[in-house]
Design an enzyme around this catalytic site. Sequence first.
Site, PDB file in Angstrom:
ATOM      1  CB  SER A 123      -0.884   0.037   1.256  1.00 56.51           C
ATOM      2  OG  SER A 123      -1.662  -1.126   1.352  1.00 56.51           O
ATOM      3  CG  HIS A 168      -5.402  -1.627   4.641  1.00 58.12           C
ATOM      4  ND1 HIS A 168      -6.126  -2.552   3.934  1.00 58.12           N
ATOM      5  CD2 HIS A 168      -4.834  -0.816   3.713  1.00 58.12           C
ATOM      6  CE1 HIS A 168      -5.993  -2.323   2.633  1.00 58.12           C
ATOM      7  NE2 HIS A 168      -5.211  -1.273   2.470  1.00 58.12           N
TER       8      HIS A 168
END
Lengths: 445, 445, 445, 445
Positions: free
Chosen positions: C296, C372
């Site tokens: 990410s 997340h």
Amino acid sequence: MGAPSFIKRLIRSVVTPNERAQAERHARRVIEIWRSLLSERGEVSGAVLARDALTAYLELPETALAAFFDQLARGFAPDEAALRAACDAYRAQPSPASLARLQHAVESPRQELFRRLNQAPGGTSALVEARRNVLSALAEHPDWKTIDSDLAHLFTSWFNRGFLTLERVDWHTPAIVLEKLIKYEAVHAISGWRDLRRRLESDRRCFAFFHPALPDEPLIFIEVALVKGMSNAIQPLLDVNTPVADADNADTAVFYSITNCQEGLRGISFGNLLIKQVAQRLGEEFPRIRTFATLSPIPGFHYWLNSVEGSLDPTPETQAALATIRDPANTEWMRSEQSAESVRKTLLPLCAYYLLHAMRNNEPADNVARFHLGNGARVERLNWLADTSSRGMQRSAGLMVNYLYRLDKVEENHEIYIKEHRVVASHEMRRLARECVLAQPVRTS
Amino acid sequence: MGAPSFIKRLIRSVVTPNERAQAERHARRVIEIWRSLLSERGEVSGAVLARDALTAYLELPETALAAFFDQLARGFAPDEAALRAACDAYRAQPSPASLARLQHAVESPRQELFRRLNQAPGGTSALVEARRNVLSALAEHPDWKTIDSDLAHLFTSWFNRGFLTLERVDWHTPAIVLEKLIKYEAVHAISGWRDLRRRLESDRRCFAFFHPALPDEPLIFIEVALVKGMSNAIQPLLDVNTPVADADNADTAVFYSITNCQEGLRGISFGNLLIKQVAQRLGEEFPRIRTFATLSPIPGFHYWLNSVEGSLDPTPETQAALATIRDPANTEWMRSEQSAESVRKTLLPLCAYYLLHAMRNNEPADNVARFHLGNGARVERLNWLADTSSRGMQRSAGLMVNYLYRLDKVEENHEIYIKEHRVVASHEMRRLARECVLAQPVRTS
Amino acid sequence: MGAPSFIKRLIRSVVTPNERAQAERHARRVIEIWRSLLSERGEVSGAVLARDALTAYLELPETALAAFFDQLARGFAPDEAALRAACDAYRAQPSPASLARLQHAVESPRQELFRRLNQAPGGTSALVEARRNVLSALAEHPDWKTIDSDLAHLFTSWFNRGFLTLERVDWHTPAIVLEKLIKYEAVHAISGWRDLRRRLESDRRCFAFFHPALPDEPLIFIEVALVKGMSNAIQPLLDVNTPVADADNADTAVFYSITNCQEGLRGISFGNLLIKQVAQRLGEEFPRIRTFATLSPIPGFHYWLNSVEGSLDPTPETQAALATIRDPANTEWMRSEQSAESVRKTLLPLCAYYLLHAMRNNEPADNVARFHLGNGARVERLNWLADTSSRGMQRSAGLMVNYLYRLDKVEENHEIYIKEHRVVASHEMRRLARECVLAQPVRTS
Amino acid sequence: MGAPSFIKRLIRSVVTPNERAQAERHARRVIEIWRSLLSERGEVSGAVLARDALTAYLELPETALAAFFDQLARGFAPDEAALRAACDAYRAQPSPASLARLQHAVESPRQELFRRLNQAPGGTSALVEARRNVLSALAEHPDWKTIDSDLAHLFTSWFNRGFLTLERVDWHTPAIVLEKLIKYEAVHAISGWRDLRRRLESDRRCFAFFHPALPDEPLIFIEVALVKGMSNAIQPLLDVNTPVADADNADTAVFYSITNCQEGLRGISFGNLLIKQVAQRLGEEFPRIRTFATLSPIPGFHYWLNSVEGSLDPTPETQAALATIRDPANTEWMRSEQSAESVRKTLLPLCAYYLLHAMRNNEPADNVARFHLGNGARVERLNWLADTSSRGMQRSAGLMVNYLYRLDKVEENHEIYIKEHRVVASHEMRRLARECVLAQPVRTS
């Protein structure tokens, strides 16, 4: 795996005696597995052994392929003694029984072998590909003809029209199929996804035949434009920037491209069926569409023109026209209406004559003409400057022709074409052909 | 349209000379259409003419069918002169070329005719049905054999395993397919929808092969029970009131019925493939299932028993046992444990001997045994009072047998069976067979 | 119709008083049709009137849209008197009956209107699009909030996870869906069909949620790479020339992109469900895959770095590092291992500190981290020079982070995150964060 | 799980204080799981926790269900204080903001709970079933009304017509759906698979609405006969031995049965949509079909007849007719044409009067009439001895009525019906009704 690369591989493949021996060994090993597939064991283990046999073949190194096909062509022939005996028995007493015996004896075990291989997942596809390879190298390996014949015989049964499905291809079609269209399109190359997308918009149609065992592989596809009036030029149809028209206003379906996709199915033709079936289907969806016609190249025209140049009575106009189109790269003259018109006047009668009267073995010299006339279409109209691409100029001298399909006439037209060796054409086409200098009674003196 | 009714129709069909003449005319008219399908016209008009040809045939009055098949069998034979010449050429010089010529000459035009008919919607189905009719009347019409051969040859290609799909049949399956199961089930009749539903519950499985051209027609189907331990009796498996068990607890898959559905595909067998493919698939879905076995009738046992009765040394026990089972309707004795046990002791060794040693032409006399042994299974276990239905008593004397399929052994078993003509059986079965009086050394004195 | 263009149209749309009046009239006409849809007539004519109402709306000229939404927001409110009375009744005597009356009175008729519009073909899609337009102009038109709320309330019901299907997207997916991926991809732009194809190869996976009423529209999609070991850089994953690996050897699934496609469904989130459901599904297909992690961006890092620069104790190394990365276009220094290493040493602790301790309103400052961590993942590993694209340098200073999803820990992690406002992180990450100068006790003296 | 058994279980369920306490505990445990689903944890664990919550509920012992619904009805109400405050705020200052706050405060958390449960596989189905149970016991448990309301509110959104698919049901439909038809058919019971099959032949049609989340469950279905002329009796339509007619010759579609399948969806009606949509679809498939009509029972007629008997001027004929039909089991008199005709003459005017003028609360007294008139149909024709089944005699005195649907008139008819409380009827029906003694001006001696 494309045909050229296969041939190149064949040429490349056998270099030294050592390599040749190794290739032979490799090939022999696979042939042995294939042979066991024909045995009792093949019967009981079924698809399992077929899968192994197929894998072994697909993993053959390129260098061993020619050796493999050699051995495949040599082996698996019918038993000669049994066949001789069956021949004798039939000669002595032709009867259903002796015929049946002969039919049985004459079939090469290779066919049963292929039938068993077909049990493996991917079998059909691999066999079609194998025939493609064999066909592409047949000139160099004439003895592979037996492989070709056996596969062709099977494919004729397997790819029977009754097992094919006619499917519309559009933007809802899986990408794996669409990319095949880009790859295979043989008449007017598709330059990419954007080009493809335009050809699948609502004023276009694309149909293909599929076989259940090859779900991602179109066998043949046809592209259609739904338009007002019979199209007289290809570039506007192909232009990705052409605005999308309302298909409900169309009165004409123009078939502008038809492509056989599978080299390995050469000779197992479905093209004549496709074109008529699509016409019928479009007629049901769009009752206003009454005209079904192609916009086709005349690929042999320019070549023929050169070949007959000598026999033409060289009027200055004719000479000028022929000179003008000689260089396909030169398109300058098209911009002048006058010069374009002058060339047109010369070429049209010649082309009409070519299509109606230029024959080879009692059939039209032009292969596209042969296809459509054999399907029962008629030669309808010539279109000047209809394909100004360099390929269009080079082969068709910039002309394109509309073949007209009238579903209620195709049988009759076909009959005339086959029995009387006569090209069915419109009045206008016949008039044009008569104008051609070649059609004139030879001037004496 | 069932086979018996077709034969009855044939018998009924030709009564007076007048009727006969009319039937001939009818038949001839259809034959003419079929002949035109083989012509050039058939080539160009494709599916359209095929559809007409099929319709004309399907509308033939029953009385004209025999005349039609007669004409179909007589006509459409290979050209005799051409075939003779091809035979001579091959005899003179066997070569790929002369072989190819012979192969071409020997194929009956009837095959091409059938291929073209197959283009019509419903064509495949009609041809399978036609062969069913032909087969059912072959004894009375031996010359129809040519029709049968040509169809069988095509079907072998068309119904290649590679084109079939294995599909699970369950309560989500369309009713049109399910009713076929009720209709076709040949081993343990399905008494109706309730019975069928029980056989499709979560502790049962049913799989069938389908062909894309016959989407509503199972070609063959197999019924499986997922159980703990190899089943030893059929009635509990079939009982609609048996509670549904948790399939995840099962360790054994029992194949208790396998039915070929299409008489018209006789000889184009897929049964051996189906059973093993289903075993593999079940193994993947249920990793706990380790045993794959049948629960099968022994249909020839009772008949064989009667035939060898004379050669048995008639001990009083044997005599009593044979007398007991003579009348299948009498099931009284089963209720007495003692008498049942006494019969068991006599029959088991005899049946083991029958399965392992009773041969006909080097193959097991029992046709179910032949099928499973030919597939590579082994005879595993006999089950007493396993099928107490009247049919089960009558044919199998109440016994059933488990054939065991070990996927890693089927090739080996098959090899032994084929090459050594030896029945592969469990230790226990071999022990039982040795106990049989027929296995004893003849007692002298 | 993209959001920016809609805003532009709004701005462009109302120019003169005359035009404004015309727009009002246009809008009013459609509002009247919508109003009739709410009447008795709407009840009986059902989908027919809904279709007309939808068409009228879709045909509104751009210039009239703002006027239309204005009227839609003003009208269709609950009846004020009835609602006041229901409030009073509830206040006087809270009971199921008075609550029910209040619930009924408070629902704006707009909701029933939208439900009826939804009966028209294309209704769902048009309503999602309408909300997208409303949302994009909410800042300028705060009173459109009521439209937004009513639609959001309906969408929460309609797009319930129970009605969505999780589908794999691959090269067998229709092109009409695939082109949406190219269009929507928000994390790492897809440059065309070739790029897309690489992302759908056998060592990649793409999954999307679909709703039955929007079959051609992915709602959200996620892209996964199946690799050996957790990926530490994005460019190799995206490179179209990376050879396709054997997915069966993979031990890690790296989620490298997740995109919400429908602006009109903002706030109706399914992303947290998708990621875990895909992890589970991959785990079933590839038992060897044990690690599920993202790769990410850290989009707020560089910005934060600048904001805290003042509070950093400016060691020469720190100063040099910050200076080095200041210009994203300058990538020269990366080629020198020494300088890259020096920057790395400075940035890693800062970034770890940022992810673990930089908070805004009790939540991590980084919005990707929030997503997340809120899903129950943990911060696992920082990767240096993991995204060297200009965007990657600009936002994330070239760093990327792996968030680790352990399905058996997500609930527990989430609990810690929500209740204790603590970021769950690997030992290594915590160690790194402690090294950061910002984490040091302030040096006195 | 059928409604009666559920009520029985409720009655049976609570016997001793001990059992009651145990049921309470059971119920509480599940309620706790459901409550956790509403928490943060429910947010992150999504479908996983929803699945557990659903399973826990489905495994509740029957004895605990009533206790469970009691607790479900009591708990999960909106926060009273917050709601009061929101009421006050709105009362003080009605504005979009205060309205939004009120809308938010008034929604019971039970709705969000149900939305989360719906994420579990089978969730939708379980919630529909739950409402069925609640509805069936609402009379005994009036406080469960809140559960009903919350579910009904959700279902109105979820089962929006826009999400339903209209599907033809025929013999190709999976058995799992077909058996539901047998189970649910409420108008003319289906006696088994053979009866069902006749209703799905090519001269019949059956259509149903389906929802994607309940693929095996028809929501409502309609049965249609394609006939020549409007049917005047039901028994010939239902007779399994009626020969199958050629649908292409039909000029009339007779809707002879319409059944709502899901008790749990009561009040979320789609029936009026179905009938018109099917009419439209049939009109497209069969352009020759011009008449769309029902053949409907008149279920309240006999009951009404008895109730007005006193007010009828008892001519001897009337007395005789009423006496004749009093015993539904006596059908002897039908065989005599004379007596049947005599009864007909008396009943027809009475029945016409009943349909056109017998009102209850400004609506037709007959509930089937209410349904079709509300849909915009008109009363077309009465049919004597149209349903001679015992149920048909008992409820409708052997009469049936055709309601005519003219698609271009339904809106207008509906308008008249709703606004003027007038029954739209054919000329003949109005004439008949005028003949009725009840319509006569009172005779004064």
